[in-house]
Design an enzyme around this catalytic site. Structure first.
Site, PDB file in Angstrom:
ATOM      1  N   HIS A  70       6.534  -7.465  -1.247  1.00  0.00           N
ATOM      2  CA  HIS A  70       6.538  -8.013   0.014  1.00  0.00           C
ATOM      3  C   HIS A  70       5.306  -8.839   0.160  1.00  0.00           C
ATOM      4  CE1 HIS A  70       8.287  -9.390   3.609  1.00  0.00           C
ATOM      5  NE2 HIS A  70       8.783  -8.066   4.124  1.00  0.00           N
ATOM      6  N   ARG A  71       4.111  -8.491  -0.509  1.00  0.00           N
ATOM      7  CA  ARG A  71       3.165  -9.422  -0.415  1.00  0.00           C
ATOM      8  C   ARG A  71       3.230 -10.719  -0.736  1.00  0.00           C
ATOM      9  NH1 ARG A  71      -0.973  -5.717  -3.602  1.00  0.00           N
ATOM     10  NH2 ARG A  71       0.911  -5.709  -5.017  1.00  0.00           N
TER      11      ARG A  71
END
Length: 576
Positions: free
Chosen positions: A549-550
């Site tokens: 998700h980064r």
């Protein structure tokens, strides 16, 4: 060809030193100055070098023998006879702390004038109770030797000739003794410093300094080995009338000493090992204090260092530093509760067995990846009815060639197309930068008798389905046979984990860092699908996409899955 006897050179005041290690064997080719044996006294160890280059014909010593200057070590066959004057170079040019008659004679046969006192002995002979500067005495031709151990600290009481520090070069280690008895007021050096003859080591508050001069050798560093410089130059610490020893003229200088051990506060004595073993351990990054020696008196050998390295690489051992960074339960480092310690045997019969090597290695990586990467998993379905029909047809057509096309080969090709359309999935994080890769290497999980392995199919974008199938088969066989090399398992930009041959519906695959996504697939099933008029039996493949998700957001992940499903439903799209 001529045979030359290699004898123990001048090693200072050492006598009857014990041979503790044989560094060569008959038949070995040796170079001039290559170490042949290691010997040890109560204060120092040294490696005795060869005075000639050639082939070792015979070793005249064995472990446990005691040798002195002039003892024959070996017989070496050289290309041509050396001049009669050739002999083993002195390991150390002994020097007395007080002026002594030189063993070298002048022209008339009378002793040469005694040299002036060396500044290495500054402070010697002062009155009782006064401060004494302890300096590095004459240690031969060593220069810039590295301090690897401090044996005392300020406030310690020391005796005359008690060792203060340990220094080391590439071939020798030695302890520098105190020239006075008293209390250490100040240490002027620290671990990692490089020192030379005459450098100030410590200040000792004398409690009973000897009157007059000490006995010859009483304030000398116990030499381990000293090589003469190839081009003699006056020592900056010598008096005006003193000339340098030129015995080593024309010789090849020894290897420059490696950097010292990592500067740490010493905890007890240094590990029992020769300088060459210490150098070898430093090159490999091996903490010698954790290696168990198999030599005499627990001495650490080259084989011990190699065995320790292999055990660490195989996951059978962990260094103390690695163990400190990765506590057993893992929770302490994250501020969590410690892992529960339970005596399972009190509840019933148990059996313990060690973890497999591959599981130890992969477990640490999986733990790190799960903890450090913010995983999100999207689940979806792909209709592979027509694709499965094509796969069956291709296998019939290529039956004689021996190539078996699997659904995984189509998945790899389809994923390459999706990765090109959504390049964030084919990237990595490097600090605060995102690295977008313009190559497509696909890893695929392979179940083997030894555990899970991930071979990497390189340049999948440049290969067709048949070529991918053939290469996958070869890599999978190497994995089952335990013959995969590091190059076969590195460089992946995206990974596929397939449980299609086993079962299941959906799962959460763990991302393989430094990748940012992984695709998991399970066993396909025939399901009724409404086509707008009626239910049709369709072959459905479950997809599970885990992403970082980064780097990736939910909308991109959903689009990736939808696009991948479209390609699998109509494989002609892979050409677009």
């Amino acid at each position: 060809m001529a045979q030359v006897e290699v004898k123990v050179p001048d090693i200072g005041d050492f006598k009857d030193v014990g041979v503790i290690e044989l560094l060569v064997k008959p038949g070995d080719t040796v170079k001039a100055e290559q170490s042949l044996v290691t010997v040890e006294s109560d204060k120092a160890s040294m490696e005795i070098p060869s005075s000639h280059a050639g082939v070792l014909k015979e070793l005249r010593v064995k472990l446990g023998d005691r040798i002195s200057e002039g003892s024959v070590l070996a017989v070496i066959e050289v290309a041509e006879a050396a001049p009669a004057s050739a002999r083993a170079e002195p390991v150390e040019a002994p020097a007395s702390p007080s002026p002594q008659p030189s063993p070298q004679r002048g022209e008339g046969g009378s002793p040469a004038p005694a040299p002036s006192p060396s500044p290495a002995l500054a402070g010697e002979g002062r009155g009782e109770g006064g401060p004494v500067e302890v300096r590095v005495p004459d240690i031969g031709d060593f220069k810039d030797v590295t301090i690897i151990e401090l044996l005392v600290k300020p406030g310690d009481s020391v005796q005359l000739e008690q060792s203060l520090i340990t220094v080391e070069s590439d071939k020798a280690s030695m302890e520098i003794p105190s020239s006075a008895a008293g209390v250490v007021k100040e240490l002027k050096v620290k671990i990692g410093d490089k020192i030379n003859v005459g450098d100030l080591v410590a200040v000792v508050q004398g409690t009973g300094a000897p009157s007059g001069r000490a006995e010859p050798g009483s304030v000398r560093a116990e030499p381990v080995e000293a090589y003469a410089s190839p081009s003699p130059q006056p020592s900056p610490q010598r008096g005006e009338g003193e000339s340098p020893v030129q015995a080593g003229e024309g010789r090849v200088p020894p290897t420059v000493a490696l950097p010292p051990h990592e500067p740490v506060t010493p905890s007890g004595k240094l590990p029992h090992a020769s300088p060459s073993v210490r150098k070898f351990a430093r090159e490999l990054g091996v903490p010698l204090e954790e290696v168990k020696g198999s030599g005499p008196k627990g001495r650490i050998t080259h084989e011990d260092v190699q065995g320790f390295t292999k055990a660490v690489m195989a996951g059978e051992l962990r260094t103390q530093a690695a163990a400190a960074k990765a506590p057993a339960g893992g929770g302490e480092a994250l501020g969590l509760l410690p892992w529960p310690k339970v005596d399972f045997a009190k509840f019933g019969p148990v059996e313990r067995k060690p973890l497999a090597r591959i599981r130890k290695i992969s477990g640490a990586n999986l733990h790190r990846n799960w903890v450090m990467i913010p995983h999100v998993t999207n689940h979806d379905d792909a209709d592979i009815t027509e694709l499965e029909a094509l796969r069956v047809q291709l296998n019939k057509e290529n039956e004689k060639s021996g190539i078996k096309v699997t659904m995984l080969a189509f998945l790899i090709k389809a994923c390459v197309s999706a990765l090109k359309k959504f390049p964030d999935f084919n990237s990595s994080l490097d600090g605060e930068e995102q690295v977008l890769k313009n190559y497509w290497h696909i890893g695929f999980a392979a179940d083997t008798p030894n555990g899970l392995m991930v071979p990497v199919l390189k340049d999948a974008d440049k290969k067709g389905v048949l070529a991918i199938s053939q290469e996958m088969g070869e890599l999978a066989k190497k994995a089952r046979d335990g013959k995969l090399g590091p190059g076969d398992m590195s460089g992946a930009t995206f990974t596929i984990s397939s449980l299609g041959g086993i079962g299941g519906t959906y799962f959460t695959p763990i991302i393989n860092a430094p990748e940012v996504a992984i695709l998991g697939v399970c066993k396909s099933r025939t399901q009724p699908v409404w086509d707008g008029k009626q239910f049709q039996p369709r072959l459905i493949l479950p997809l599970s996409l885990s992403w970082d998700h980064r780097v990736i957001d939910g909308a991109s992940a959903a689009r990736f899955n939808v696009y991948l499903g479209q390609i699998l439903a109509d494989f002609r799209r892979v050409l677009l």
